[in-house]
Design an enzyme around this catalytic site. Sequence first.
Site, PDB file in Angstrom:
ATOM      1  N   SER A 158       0.707  -1.253  -0.030  1.00 36.52           N
ATOM      2  CA  SER A 158      -0.065  -0.136   0.153  1.00 36.52           C
ATOM      3  C   SER A 158       0.777   1.301  -0.053  1.00 36.52           C
ATOM      4  O   SER A 158       0.418   2.524  -0.222  1.00 36.52           O
ATOM      5  CB  SER A 158      -0.883  -0.200   1.125  1.00 36.52           C
ATOM      6  OG  SER A 158      -0.229  -0.297   2.413  1.00 36.52           O
ATOM      7  N   ASP A 408      -4.647   5.753  11.464  1.00 37.47           N
ATOM      8  CA  ASP A 408      -3.867   5.352  10.472  1.00 37.47           C
ATOM      9  C   ASP A 408      -2.510   6.218  10.563  1.00 37.47           C
ATOM     10  O   ASP A 408      -2.420   7.348   9.955  1.00 37.47           O
ATOM     11  CB  ASP A 408      -4.249   5.512   8.922  1.00 37.47           C
ATOM     12  CG  ASP A 408      -3.278   5.024   8.015  1.00 37.47           C
ATOM     13  OD1 ASP A 408      -2.198   4.667   8.366  1.00 37.47           O
ATOM     14  OD2 ASP A 408      -3.603   4.829   6.858  1.00 37.47           O
ATOM     15  N   HIS A 411       0.241   5.241   6.729  1.00 37.99           N
ATOM     16  CA  HIS A 411       0.238   5.930   5.310  1.00 37.99           C
ATOM     17  C   HIS A 411       0.345   7.318   5.486  1.00 37.99           C
ATOM     18  O   HIS A 411       0.341   7.955   6.332  1.00 37.99           O
ATOM     19  CB  HIS A 411      -1.035   5.401   4.493  1.00 37.99           C
ATOM     20  CG  HIS A 411      -1.279   3.823   4.346  1.00 37.99           C
ATOM     21  ND1 HIS A 411      -1.978   3.221   5.234  1.00 37.99           N
ATOM     22  CD2 HIS A 411      -0.806   3.092   3.516  1.00 37.99           C
ATOM     23  CE1 HIS A 411      -1.699   1.729   4.959  1.00 37.99           C
ATOM     24  NE2 HIS A 411      -1.004   2.091   3.878  1.00 37.99           N
TER      25      HIS A 411
END
Length: 436
Positions: A158, A408, A411
């Site tokens: 990702s 998160d 990311h």
Amino acid sequence: MGVTSPLKGQTHSRSFITKFLPYVLYALFPVALFRFYFHPFPFPLSTTDQIPHSNRIILTSSSSSPPPLSFPREEEIAYETPCNYTNGRWVHDKMGPLYNGTTCGTIKDGQNCISHGRPDLGYLYWRWQPSQCELPRFDPNTFLNLLSHKHIAFVGDSMARNQLESLLCLLATASNPNLVYTNGEDNKFRRWHFASHNVTVSVYWSPFLVRGVEKSKAGPDHNELYVDVVDERWGSDLDHLDMVVLSIGHWFLHPAVYYDGGSVLGCHYCPGLNHTEIGFYDVMRKAIKTALEAIIERKMGSGNGIDVFLTSFSPSHFEGEWDKAGACPKTEPYKEGEKMVEGMDADMRTIAVEEMEAAKVNAKQFGGLRLEILDVTKLSLMRPDGHPGPYMYPFPFANGVQEHVQNDCVHWCLPGPIDTWNQIMLQVLRRWRRGE
């Protein structure tokens, strides 16, 4: 007999010189002036006129006697040393990003911090300042011109997709990307085309680079990796790729069983299974090696070459356990020296750097192969403020502060610090174009 005087006859000569000398001087003066104008005397340079030596390498002759003047000799050639973007600091930037979360339609929903209501926007106004050089602002037209008529692919987990979407948003400020292909759950395989420059950009989901079976509800509760076999979901397309950006790391932290040559090599965090615990560092190294060797072997005889980047490990910033309400609440970068690359972050980075250097040596015997590490570990470590945090979901506090909110901290917000990765990549491409 008389004696001839040594002064006899000089009266006439003296009158002759007195009469004609001015004319001679008048004639010589313009000649001298002409000579001085076109061939001036070599005055020494002052200290302030010396050629600067910082960031320059001077190749000189082997003569032991230096010239008496400060002028560079004809055999001296100066080369600018390539900029090292690894070390530096984050400084305020009033200009801000090239794009925002409402003008780019390719951002994954969970990284669109602006549209999800993140109230503090200070994280958008920083730029990376390398220690010994400048990092120019990203120029989308320059990037598109350098990649004109070529196909660039982001391959990995990702984080590869995060970097891909950053690049698409940067390029979209100059040209419109058209989505021409999509496949797989959660858009794991996609392709865009920039018609203005005939540039194709793809993303391939391959969290290990090698062949693997991901854990799932229907399958094993651990990952299975075959470290000696490249993932053909992207490997089979190498003939059609001109540039590849590889990015892996975080998926190797999950439980897994490893295979090499058809036999079980060992495992990582596999209680209940009768396998030897071997951790994940050596396995990650082997996966990177397998991927780079596959690229070199398959492209060395193709005649069209390939450019390969390997993005180093990007640290997370959870304060507390990631699966136990850990968060990343900071709103500014770390200052220089406040946070060091150490522990697992340092080990993961070292593996990527060493394997890329080894691959460079291997590729030297073949033409048309250019490889480079995209060393972003330190600059990423210093940006704890750049993650979505709770804004991985839209307006997470619309109904008040919740007791537990998932964050998160892996990311990156778009726009955000990850745009710098593509800034650096563009500068490497420009250096390659200059033949350095």
